[in-house]
Design a protein around this motif. Structure first.
Motif, short mmCIF file in Angstrom:
data_model
loop_
_atom_site.label_atom_id
_atom_site.label_comp_id
_atom_site.label_asym_id
_atom_site.label_seq_id
_atom_site.Cartn_x
_atom_site.Cartn_y
_atom_site.Cartn_z
N GLU A 6 0.83 -1.21 0.00
CA GLU A 6 0.00 0.00 0.00
C GLU A 6 0.86 1.26 0.00
O GLU A 6 0.53 2.25 -0.65
N LYS A 9 2.10 1.92 -3.44
CA LYS A 9 1.04 2.37 -4.34
C LYS A 9 0.59 3.80 -4.04
O LYS A 9 -0.11 4.41 -4.85
N ARG A 16 -5.50 6.67 -9.25
CA ARG A 16 -6.41 5.55 -9.01
C ARG A 16 -7.82 6.01 -8.67
O ARG A 16 -8.79 5.40 -9.10
N GLY A 17 -7.94 7.08 -7.92
CA GLY A 17 -9.27 7.57 -7.53
C GLY A 17 -10.13 7.94 -8.73
O GLY A 17 -11.24 7.44 -8.89
N LEU A 19 -9.76 7.09 -11.82
CA LEU A 19 -10.00 5.91 -12.66
C LEU A 19 -11.12 5.06 -12.09
O LEU A 19 -11.96 4.54 -12.84
N TRP A 20 -11.16 4.93 -10.76
CA TRP A 20 -12.24 4.17 -10.13
C TRP A 20 -13.57 4.84 -10.41
O TRP A 20 -14.56 4.17 -10.75
N VAL A 21 -13.62 6.16 -10.27
CA VAL A 21 -14.85 6.91 -10.53
C VAL A 21 -15.28 6.72 -11.98
O VAL A 21 -16.45 6.48 -12.27
N ARG A 23 -14.64 4.21 -13.98
CA ARG A 23 -15.15 2.85 -14.15
C ARG A 23 -16.58 2.73 -13.62
O ARG A 23 -17.43 2.06 -14.22
N GLN A 24 -16.85 3.39 -12.50
CA GLN A 24 -18.20 3.35 -11.93
C GLN A 24 -19.21 4.05 -12.84
O GLN A 24 -20.33 3.56 -13.03
#
Length: 87
Positions: A6, A9, A16-17, A19-21, A23-24
Motif C-alpha cells: 500500500e 502504491k 487511481r481515484g 479511474l475508479w470513478v 469505471r463506476q
C-alpha cells in the motif's frame, strides 16, 4: 505485501481515484443503456410517436430494429449458485 504494498502504491493514489470513478460511471451508463425496462419504455415512446404522426413507418422500423438489437445485445447478468456475477 500488505502495508508495504500500500505504501508503494501511495504515489499513484491521485490517479487511481479518478479511474475508479470513471469505471463506476461507465458501468452505470452501460447498466442503464442495456436495461430491458428502459428499452421497453423507449419502444413505447416510439410507438406513441408513430401513432401521433411525428415519425413515419420507415423511421419507426429503423429505430425499433436498433432498440431490439440493443435488447438482444444486453449482457445477461445473474448470480450463480456461489453468488458471483456471470455474463
Amino acid at each position: 505485501m500488505g502495508l508495504l504494498g500500500e505504501l508503494l502504491k501511495l504515489p499513484a493514489a491521485p490517479v487511481r481515484g479518478p479511474l475508479w470513478v470513471l469505471r463506476q460511471v461507465v458501468a452505470e451508463a452501460e447498466r442503464r443503456y442495456y436495461d430491458p425496462g428502459e428499452v421497453q419504455r423507449e419502444l413505447a415512446a416510439l410507438a406513441a410517436r408513430l401513432d401521433a404522426g411525428d415519425i413515419d413507418q420507415e423511421e419507426f422500423d429503423r429505430r425499433e430494429d436498433e432498440l431490439l438489437d440493443r435488447l438482444e445485445q444486453s449482457p445477461v447478468r445473474y448470480l450463480d449458485d456461489t453468488g458471483r456475477k456471470e455474463l
